[in-house]
Design a protein around this motif. Structure first.
Motif, PDB file in Angstrom:
ATOM      1  N   THR A  69       0.776  -0.791  -0.036  1.00  0.00           N
ATOM      2  CA  THR A  69       0.017   0.127   0.020  1.00  0.00           C
ATOM      3  C   THR A  69       0.692   1.449   0.073  1.00  0.00           C
ATOM      4  OG1 THR A  69      -1.735  -1.326   0.838  1.00  0.00           O
ATOM      5  CG2 THR A  69      -2.062   1.240   1.796  1.00  0.00           C
ATOM      6  N   VAL A  70       0.123   2.143  -1.070  1.00  0.00           N
ATOM      7  CA  VAL A  70       1.072   3.425  -1.154  1.00  0.00           C
ATOM      8  C   VAL A  70       0.174   4.130  -0.586  1.00  0.00           C
ATOM      9  CG1 VAL A  70       2.450   5.134  -2.109  1.00  0.00           C
ATOM     10  CG2 VAL A  70       3.009   2.680  -2.455  1.00  0.00           C
ATOM     11  N   ASN A  71       0.716   5.529   0.225  1.00  0.00           N
ATOM     12  CA  ASN A  71      -0.147   5.819   0.822  1.00  0.00           C
ATOM     13  C   ASN A  71       0.082   7.756  -0.771  1.00  0.00           C
ATOM     14  OD1 ASN A  71      -0.662   9.386   2.028  1.00  0.00           O
ATOM     15  ND2 ASN A  71      -0.877   7.934   3.468  1.00  0.00           N
ATOM     16  N   THR A  72      -0.655   7.989  -0.996  1.00  0.00           N
ATOM     17  CA  THR A  72      -0.556   9.372  -1.748  1.00  0.00           C
ATOM     18  C   THR A  72       0.239  10.780  -1.170  1.00  0.00           C
ATOM     19  OG1 THR A  72      -2.928   9.736  -1.957  1.00  0.00           O
ATOM     20  CG2 THR A  72      -1.947   7.933  -3.690  1.00  0.00           C
ATOM     21  N   GLY A  73      -0.167  11.078  -0.306  1.00  0.00           N
ATOM     22  CA  GLY A  73       0.102  12.017   0.594  1.00  0.00           C
ATOM     23  C   GLY A  73       1.438  12.602   0.466  1.00  0.00           C
ATOM     24  N   GLY A  74       1.234  13.753   0.028  1.00  0.00           N
ATOM     25  CA  GLY A  74       2.425  14.463  -0.811  1.00  0.00           C
ATOM     26  C   GLY A  74       2.751  14.641  -1.599  1.00  0.00           C
ATOM     27  N   TYR A  75       2.252  13.583  -3.164  1.00  0.00           N
ATOM     28  CA  TYR A  75       2.745  12.993  -4.045  1.00  0.00           C
ATOM     29  C   TYR A  75       2.260  14.805  -5.008  1.00  0.00           C
ATOM     30  CZ  TYR A  75       4.347   8.501  -3.914  1.00  0.00           C
ATOM     31  OH  TYR A  75       5.412   7.509  -3.647  1.00  0.00           O
ATOM     32  N   VAL A  76       3.829  15.400  -5.369  1.00  0.00           N
ATOM     33  CA  VAL A  76       3.618  16.488  -6.215  1.00  0.00           C
ATOM     34  C   VAL A  76       3.115  16.673  -8.447  1.00  0.00           C
ATOM     35  CG1 VAL A  76       4.181  18.664  -7.178  1.00  0.00           C
ATOM     36  CG2 VAL A  76       4.493  17.695  -4.592  1.00  0.00           C
ATOM     37  N   PRO A  77       0.948  16.964  -8.884  1.00  0.00           N
ATOM     38  CA  PRO A  77       1.192  17.332  -9.470  1.00  0.00           C
ATOM     39  C   PRO A  77       1.817  17.724 -10.273  1.00  0.00           C
ATOM     40  CG  PRO A  77      -0.725  16.153  -8.694  1.00  0.00           C
ATOM     41  CD  PRO A  77       0.709  17.005  -7.603  1.00  0.00           C
ATOM     42  N   ASP A  78       2.626  18.090 -11.136  1.00  0.00           N
ATOM     43  CA  ASP A  78       3.236  19.385 -11.547  1.00  0.00           C
ATOM     44  C   ASP A  78       2.929  19.183 -13.294  1.00  0.00           C
ATOM     45  OD1 ASP A  78       4.552  21.763 -11.915  1.00  0.00           O
ATOM     46  OD2 ASP A  78       6.646  20.595 -11.684  1.00  0.00           O
ATOM     47  N   ILE A  79       2.237  20.409 -13.445  1.00  0.00           N
ATOM     48  CA  ILE A  79       1.364  21.156 -14.723  1.00  0.00           C
ATOM     49  C   ILE A  79       2.163  21.510 -15.388  1.00  0.00           C
ATOM     50  CG2 ILE A  79      -0.274  21.818 -15.615  1.00  0.00           C
ATOM     51  CD1 ILE A  79      -2.170  21.305 -13.385  1.00  0.00           C
ATOM     52  N   THR A  80       3.038  21.217 -16.522  1.00  0.00           N
ATOM     53  CA  THR A  80       4.366  22.107 -16.613  1.00  0.00           C
ATOM     54  C   THR A  80       4.232  23.924 -17.480  1.00  0.00           C
ATOM     55  OG1 THR A  80       4.025  21.678 -18.605  1.00  0.00           O
ATOM     56  CG2 THR A  80       5.713  19.884 -16.943  1.00  0.00           C
ATOM     57  N   THR A  81       3.018  24.571 -16.843  1.00  0.00           N
ATOM     58  CA  THR A  81       2.804  25.795 -17.569  1.00  0.00           C
ATOM     59  C   THR A  81       2.612  26.682 -16.863  1.00  0.00           C
ATOM     60  OG1 THR A  81       0.373  25.394 -18.821  1.00  0.00           O
ATOM     61  CG2 THR A  81       2.132  24.913 -19.850  1.00  0.00           C
ATOM     62  N   ASN A  82       2.816  25.738 -14.741  1.00  0.00           N
ATOM     63  CA  ASN A  82       1.661  26.582 -14.076  1.00  0.00           C
ATOM     64  C   ASN A  82       1.934  26.393 -12.697  1.00  0.00           C
ATOM     65  OD1 ASN A  82      -0.230  24.249 -13.619  1.00  0.00           O
ATOM     66  ND2 ASN A  82      -1.010  25.946 -15.505  1.00  0.00           N
ATOM     67  N   THR A  83       1.971  26.912 -11.805  1.00  0.00           N
ATOM     68  CA  THR A  83       1.862  26.293 -10.209  1.00  0.00           C
ATOM     69  C   THR A  83       1.032  26.582  -9.717  1.00  0.00           C
ATOM     70  OG1 THR A  83       3.166  28.632 -10.199  1.00  0.00           O
ATOM     71  CG2 THR A  83       4.895  26.394 -10.845  1.00  0.00           C
ATOM     72  N   TYR A  84       0.696  24.946  -9.747  1.00  0.00           N
ATOM     73  CA  TYR A  84      -0.701  24.972  -8.512  1.00  0.00           C
ATOM     74  C   TYR A  84      -0.331  25.353  -7.009  1.00  0.00           C
ATOM     75  CZ  TYR A  84      -3.380  26.517 -11.977  1.00  0.00           C
ATOM     76  OH  TYR A  84      -4.382  27.456 -13.759  1.00  0.00           O
ATOM     77  N   GLY A  85       0.695  24.144  -6.512  1.00  0.00           N
ATOM     78  CA  GLY A  85       1.305  23.663  -5.765  1.00  0.00           C
ATOM     79  C   GLY A  85       0.526  22.823  -4.492  1.00  0.00           C
ATOM     80  N   ARG A  86      -0.819  22.350  -4.963  1.00  0.00           N
ATOM     81  CA  ARG A  86      -1.088  21.802  -4.281  1.00  0.00           C
ATOM     82  C   ARG A  86      -0.849  19.694  -4.823  1.00  0.00           C
ATOM     83  NH1 ARG A  86      -7.901  22.581  -4.284  1.00  0.00           N
ATOM     84  NH2 ARG A  86      -6.509  24.830  -3.224  1.00  0.00           N
ATOM     85  N   VAL A  87      -0.150  19.564  -4.051  1.00  0.00           N
ATOM     86  CA  VAL A  87      -0.185  18.257  -3.560  1.00  0.00           C
ATOM     87  C   VAL A  87      -1.344  17.211  -3.396  1.00  0.00           C
ATOM     88  CG1 VAL A  87       2.041  19.508  -2.175  1.00  0.00           C
ATOM     89  CG2 VAL A  87       0.217  17.689  -1.039  1.00  0.00           C
ATOM     90  N   LEU A  88      -0.997  15.502  -3.754  1.00  0.00           N
ATOM     91  CA  LEU A  88      -2.073  15.039  -3.412  1.00  0.00           C
ATOM     92  C   LEU A  88      -2.274  14.690  -2.115  1.00  0.00           C
ATOM     93  CD1 LEU A  88      -1.157  12.027  -6.084  1.00  0.00           C
ATOM     94  CD2 LEU A  88      -2.730  13.906  -6.409  1.00  0.00           C
ATOM     95  N   PRO A  89      -3.751  14.237  -1.951  1.00  0.00           N
ATOM     96  CA  PRO A  89      -4.546  14.313  -0.358  1.00  0.00           C
ATOM     97  C   PRO A  89      -3.306  13.030  -0.401  1.00  0.00           C
ATOM     98  CG  PRO A  89      -6.415  14.049  -1.556  1.00  0.00           C
ATOM     99  CD  PRO A  89      -5.270  14.894  -2.889  1.00  0.00           C
ATOM    100  N   SER A  90      -3.691  12.797   1.668  1.00  0.00           N
ATOM    101  CA  SER A  90      -3.417  11.719   2.438  1.00  0.00           C
ATOM    102  C   SER A  90      -4.958  10.182   2.024  1.00  0.00           C
ATOM    103  CB  SER A  90      -3.373  12.014   2.891  1.00  0.00           C
ATOM    104  OG  SER A  90      -3.092  10.118   4.010  1.00  0.00           O
ATOM    105  N   TYR A  91      -3.811   9.408   1.291  1.00  0.00           N
ATOM    106  CA  TYR A  91      -5.341   8.109   0.469  1.00  0.00           C
ATOM    107  C   TYR A  91      -4.280   6.822   0.810  1.00  0.00           C
ATOM    108  CZ  TYR A  91      -8.196   5.572  -1.362  1.00  0.00           C
ATOM    109  OH  TYR A  91      -9.560   4.758  -1.882  1.00  0.00           O
ATOM    110  N   ASN A  92      -4.638   5.993   1.580  1.00  0.00           N
ATOM    111  CA  ASN A  92      -4.372   4.936   1.676  1.00  0.00           C
ATOM    112  C   ASN A  92      -4.217   3.901  -0.544  1.00  0.00           C
ATOM    113  OD1 ASN A  92      -2.573   5.265   3.445  1.00  0.00           O
ATOM    114  ND2 ASN A  92      -3.907   4.653   4.737  1.00  0.00           N
ATOM    115  N   LEU A  93      -3.290   3.713  -1.563  1.00  0.00           N
ATOM    116  CA  LEU A  93      -4.017   3.338  -3.059  1.00  0.00           C
ATOM    117  C   LEU A  93      -3.517   1.546  -2.201  1.00  0.00           C
ATOM    118  CD1 LEU A  93      -5.317   3.412  -4.776  1.00  0.00           C
ATOM    119  CD2 LEU A  93      -3.006   4.124  -5.971  1.00  0.00           C
ATOM    120  N   PRO A  94      -3.447   0.598  -2.439  1.00  0.00           N
ATOM    121  CA  PRO A  94      -3.618  -0.434  -2.666  1.00  0.00           C
ATOM    122  C   PRO A  94      -2.560  -1.049  -3.146  1.00  0.00           C
ATOM    123  CG  PRO A  94      -5.769  -0.551  -2.455  1.00  0.00           C
ATOM    124  CD  PRO A  94      -5.197   0.433  -3.084  1.00  0.00           C
ATOM    125  N   ALA A  95      -2.336  -1.839  -3.083  1.00  0.00           N
ATOM    126  CA  ALA A  95      -0.880  -2.552  -4.435  1.00  0.00           C
ATOM    127  C   ALA A  95      -1.101  -2.999  -5.992  1.00  0.00           C
ATOM    128  CB  ALA A  95      -0.273  -3.628  -3.787  1.00  0.00           C
TER     129      ALA A  95
END
Length: 171
Positions: A69-95
């Motif tokens: 299981t991986v917690n998605t919290g903190g992973y950064v979706p970086d859209i290359t033409t802007n900076t929105y700065g909102r990381v993924l929320p905490s969620y336990n994604l199973p294997a």
């Protein structure tokens, strides 16, 4: 025209459209999560009279490519033409599990098909509908990485060129 010929022609047309919507790069990752698909342009108009419409119709798919299981919290979706700065929320994604990562608000859950849904909380569309010279259009970065339009921290990428209305693209 016979029914068989019409069916064959329709099937060929559908396959051609699918091929057009699929970028040439193969999906890959150097981390626990991988971008697999993106729908950058929700079906229909993005807004009407200043009101955002169908914001959750814009999303990307991630897959946990590990055996844990991986917690998605903190992973950064970086859209290359802007900076929105909102990381993924905490969620336990199973294997091995897949998740829609929706742009707007909602309750994180697993649907009856076993697919997970994660919500980022934006009140507006944030993924690009039209491409720029930057490549890729979306990066997923390790937790703690900056949303700074640079490759540093990237674990998986996706680009889709110009997005057709309501079309989902493979990464």
């Amino acid at each position: 025209m016979s029914r068989t010929v019409r069916t064959t022609a329709l099937a060929s047309a559908v396959l051609a459209l699918v091929a057009l919507a699929t970028p040439s790069q193969a999906a890959s990752t150097t981390g626990a999560l991988m971008l697999t698909h993106v729908r950058p342009n929700a079906a229909g108009a993005d807004s009407r009279d200043g009101t955002q419409l169908n914001v959750n119709g814009e999303y990307f798919f991630i897959k946990n490519v590990t055996t844990r299981t991986v917690n998605t919290g903190g992973y950064v979706p970086d859209i290359t033409t802007n900076t929105y700065g909102r990381v993924l929320p905490s969620y336990n994604l199973p294997a091995g599990a897949r998740a829609y990562v929706h742009t707007s608000n909602g309750r994180h859950y697993r649907d009856s098909s076993g697919v997970h849904h994660i919500y980022r909380g934006y009140a507006r569309h944030v993924l690009l509908n039209t491409s720029t010279a930057k490549n890729p259009d979306l990066r997923l970065k390790r937790p703690g990485s900056l949303d700074d339009n640079r490759a540093t921290g990237s674990i998986t990428t996706c680009n889709w060129n110009t997005a057709a209305d309501g079309t989902t693209y493979a990464c």
